[in-house]
Design an enzyme around this catalytic site. Structure first.
Site, PDB file in Angstrom:
ATOM      1  NE  ARG A   1     -10.953  -9.819  -1.867  1.00  0.00           N
ATOM      2  CZ  ARG A   1     -11.381  -8.931  -2.752  1.00  0.00           C
ATOM      3  NH1 ARG A   1     -11.903  -9.323  -3.900  1.00  0.00           N
ATOM      4  NH2 ARG A   1     -11.314  -7.647  -2.487  1.00  0.00           N
TER       5      ARG A   1
ATOM      6  CE  LYS B   1      -3.927  -1.686   2.758  1.00  0.00           C
ATOM      7  NZ  LYS B   1      -5.000  -1.538   1.767  1.00  0.00           N
TER       8      LYS B   1
HETATM    9  N1  BES Z   1      -8.077  -3.748   4.596  1.00  0.00           N
HETATM   10  C1  BES Z   1      -8.303  -3.323   3.268  1.00  0.00           C
HETATM   11  C2  BES Z   1      -9.643  -2.589   3.092  1.00  0.00           C
HETATM   12  C3  BES Z   1      -9.788  -1.268   3.802  1.00  0.00           C
HETATM   13  C4  BES Z   1      -9.477  -0.100   3.159  1.00  0.00           C
HETATM   14  C5  BES Z   1     -10.302  -1.213   5.070  1.00  0.00           C
HETATM   15  C6  BES Z   1      -9.646   1.099   3.803  1.00  0.00           C
HETATM   16  C7  BES Z   1     -10.478  -0.009   5.722  1.00  0.00           C
HETATM   17  C8  BES Z   1     -10.146   1.160   5.079  1.00  0.00           C
HETATM   18  C9  BES Z   1      -8.300  -4.511   2.322  1.00  0.00           C
HETATM   19  O1  BES Z   1      -7.514  -5.585   2.686  1.00  0.00           O
HETATM   20  C10 BES Z   1      -7.804  -4.030   1.000  1.00  0.00           C
HETATM   21  O2  BES Z   1      -6.684  -3.600   0.947  1.00  0.00           O
HETATM   22  N2  BES Z   1      -8.637  -4.086  -0.006  1.00  0.00           N
HETATM   23  C11 BES Z   1      -8.286  -3.631  -1.292  1.00  0.00           C
HETATM   24  C12 BES Z   1      -8.816  -4.645  -2.283  1.00  0.00           C
HETATM   25  C13 BES Z   1      -8.288  -4.488  -3.657  1.00  0.00           C
HETATM   26  C14 BES Z   1      -6.801  -4.781  -3.728  1.00  0.00           C
HETATM   27  C15 BES Z   1      -9.039  -5.406  -4.573  1.00  0.00           C
HETATM   28  C16 BES Z   1      -8.944  -2.272  -1.511  1.00  0.00           C
HETATM   29  O3  BES Z   1     -10.055  -2.073  -1.041  1.00  0.00           O
HETATM   30  O4  BES Z   1      -8.311  -1.419  -2.129  1.00  0.00           O
HETATM   31 ZN    ZN Z   2      -5.460  -5.352   2.026  1.00  0.00          ZN
END
Ligand code: BES
Ligand code: ZN
Ligand code: ZN
Length: 499
Positions: free
Chosen positions: A353, A279
């Site tokens: 997931r 990230k």
């Molecule tokens: N933990 C994150 C989702 C999240 C984002 C929670 C902001 C709380 C605040 C999750 O694991 C994630 O990174 N999801 C990605 C999915 C994508 C790579 C398909 C996302 O939402 O960008």
């Molecule tokens: Zn994530």
């Protein structure tokens, strides 16, 4: 903080701030048992158009020695017809915060008989208690003592009730306290940094809850070898990159003759760096929040010894860290979940997931429950769709979803129904495995993530709450200061308590 009930006359309440609540444009009807001197003060404020009882109105008045209380805080409840528990909670929260700003140590709360009647005495008092605790919560553990001492805390809140209502109100106090303690415990867990809340720490917390439950909760923690033996390779794939060992936490509560069996699952990523699909720094800042689902499960179980629900509940947390390293999962890798399905991992940041796939499979295979509810900070897309305050609610069972919507109305923890549209299943198809962990294309990410989870629940009734938005409050709100919200604790407890 102490919270108590008093049936004595309002003028005799020994408080620093007396907080009165009013219907919009019906100030007079909202008043009862209020000394005439005060009534004229309030009417005067109305005449000067300083206060009409709207939901955005709060007025502070000096009591001018008419009663023992030093300050009067008038708070609007809005239109009588729109009044419900969520409105009461929000307005009590605002009013309490005003008292705190004004350095009150003892606060009296006065709601008209009408207000109590509309919601039921027990419900109204429960809501008030929750609002008091939720709105005054602060996470100050890491502030200096000097800093902490500067804050004047409210020491006692007294809720005025008429004598005939004391026993119902008493029940409301007890329920409200237990709900609040559970929610604030979940907040604490989310607010702790990830260096504290490791998978091992969460497991130890679960064990501690078990020990303090007088035998009501049975807790088992599976370590890496046991997780391997069971075949939870999707979960282990995520855990691989971290030096922190993964833990699969199982909490069980079973009453004598359970009416049904529920499994509740919380996403337990103790820190989400994104893994090798790293990230950007700004997106990582708050990623200690990624165990908020797990925190809520622990919060919910912590309240069972006081609520003693009539249903069997199993709590599951697949806890691990999502880290990049030489041992980490790589884009393109294929994992086989506990239910036999193969998953092509194309983005290691869609890790929730992957861990949930195994937790859900475990629930279906080992526990054979009537219902499953999962709470997961799953997608940024859900935040985009519903904003910061509202969780996405998905599922395959109308009656379960409807019950959760009802619980949402009662607790004020907002949810909104989202579709599990069949036609989007396409987007999760992998060329070389059964399914892939990110979708084709850019849109509908909350839905495709939920559809991914659905692959692991079979025909079991299931509800999925994507709490990415409301799990963590970025901007201070009346009921929740910045940080962990404990979202889902009261919602799910309310649901369980009504079964
Ligand atoms: N933990 C994150 C989702 C999240 C984002 C929670 C902001 C709380 C605040 C999750 O694991 C994630 O990174 N999801 C990605 C999915 C994508 C790579 C398909 C996302 O939402 O960008
Ligand atoms: Zn994530
Ligand atoms: Zn995550």
């Amino acid at each position: 903080m102490k919270i108590s009930l008093k049936a004595s006359k309002i003028s005799q309440l020994d408080v620093d701030s007396l907080n009165l609540f009013f219907w919009e444009n019906e100030l007079e009807k909202s008043l009862r048992d209020i000394p005439t001197g005060l009534i004229s003060l309030i009417k005067e404020a109305e005449k000067r158009e300083e206060f009409k009882g709207g939901r955005d109105e709060i007025l502070i008045l000096s009591s001018k020695g008419l009663i023992s209380s030093y300050k009067l805080i008038l708070t609007g409840l809005g239109k009588k017809n729109d009044f419900n528990r969520a409105v009461l909670a929000e307005q009590v929260a605002k009013s309490i915060r005003k008292s705190k700003e004004n350095k009150a140590v003892r606060v009296g709360l006065v709601l008209s008989d009408d207000g109590f009647n509309k919601l039921g005495v027990k419900n109204a008092v429960q809501t008030i208690v929750e609002a008091v605790f939720l709105s005054t919560y602060r996470f100050l553990k890491y502030k200096s003592e000097e800093e902490r001492n500067k804050i004047r805390e409210i020491e006692e809140v007294i809720v005025a009730v008429s004598p005939g209502r004391l026993s119902l109100a008493e029940e409301g106090i007890d329920i409200g306290k237990s709900m609040s303690i559970a929610a604030l415990y979940a907040r604490d867990l989310v607010n702790e940094p990830s260096q504290v809340t490791t998978p091992t720490f969460l497991a130890d917390e679960a064990i501690r809850l078990g020990k303090n439950s007088q035998g009501l909760l049975k807790v088992t923690v599976l370590d890496k070898e046991e997780i391997e033996k069971l075949g939870m390779n999707s979960f282990l794939g995520v855990a691989k990159g971290s030096d922190e060992p993964p833990k699969f936490i199982i909490l069980k509560y079973k009453p004598a003759r359970p009416k049904k069996k529920l499994v509740i699952i919380g996403k337990g990523i103790t820190f989400d760096t994104g893994g090798l699909s790293l990230k950007p720094a700004e997106h990582m800042e708050t990623m200690k929040l990624d165990m908020a689902g797990a925190a809520s499960i622990l919060g919910i179980f912590s309240a069972f010894p006081s609520f003693k629900p009539s249903v069997e509940v199993v709590g599951l947390i697949a806890a691990c860290e999502n880290m990049p390293s030489g041992k980490a999962l790589k884009p393109g890798d294929i994992l086989k979940a506990l239910n036999g399905k193969t998953i092509e991992v194309l983005n290691t940041d869609a890790e929730g997931r992957l861990t949930l796939a195994d937790a859900l499979s475990y629930a279906v295979k080992q526990e054979k429950p009537d219902e499953i509810i999962d709470l997961a900070t799953l997608t940024g897309a859900c935040q985009v769709a519903l904003g910061q305050d509202i969780a996405g609610l998905f599922g395959n069972n109308e009656s379960l979803l409807h019950s959760l919507e009802r619980a949402s109305k009662e607790t004020g923890e907002q949810v909104w129904r989202m579709p599990l549209s069949e036609q989007y299943k396409e987007l999760n198809k992998s060329k070389i495995a059964d399914i892939k962990n990110i979708q084709t294309g850019r849109y509908g990410g909350a839905i495709t993530a939920a559809l991914f989870l659905q692959e692991f629940v079979g025909t079991t009734a299931w509800a999925h709450l994507d709490i990415a938005g409301p799990a963590y409050i970025e901007k201070d709100t009346p009921l929740t200061p910045t940080g962990g919200a404990g979202f889902g604790v009261r919602l799910v407890l309310h649901y369980i308590n009504t079964l």
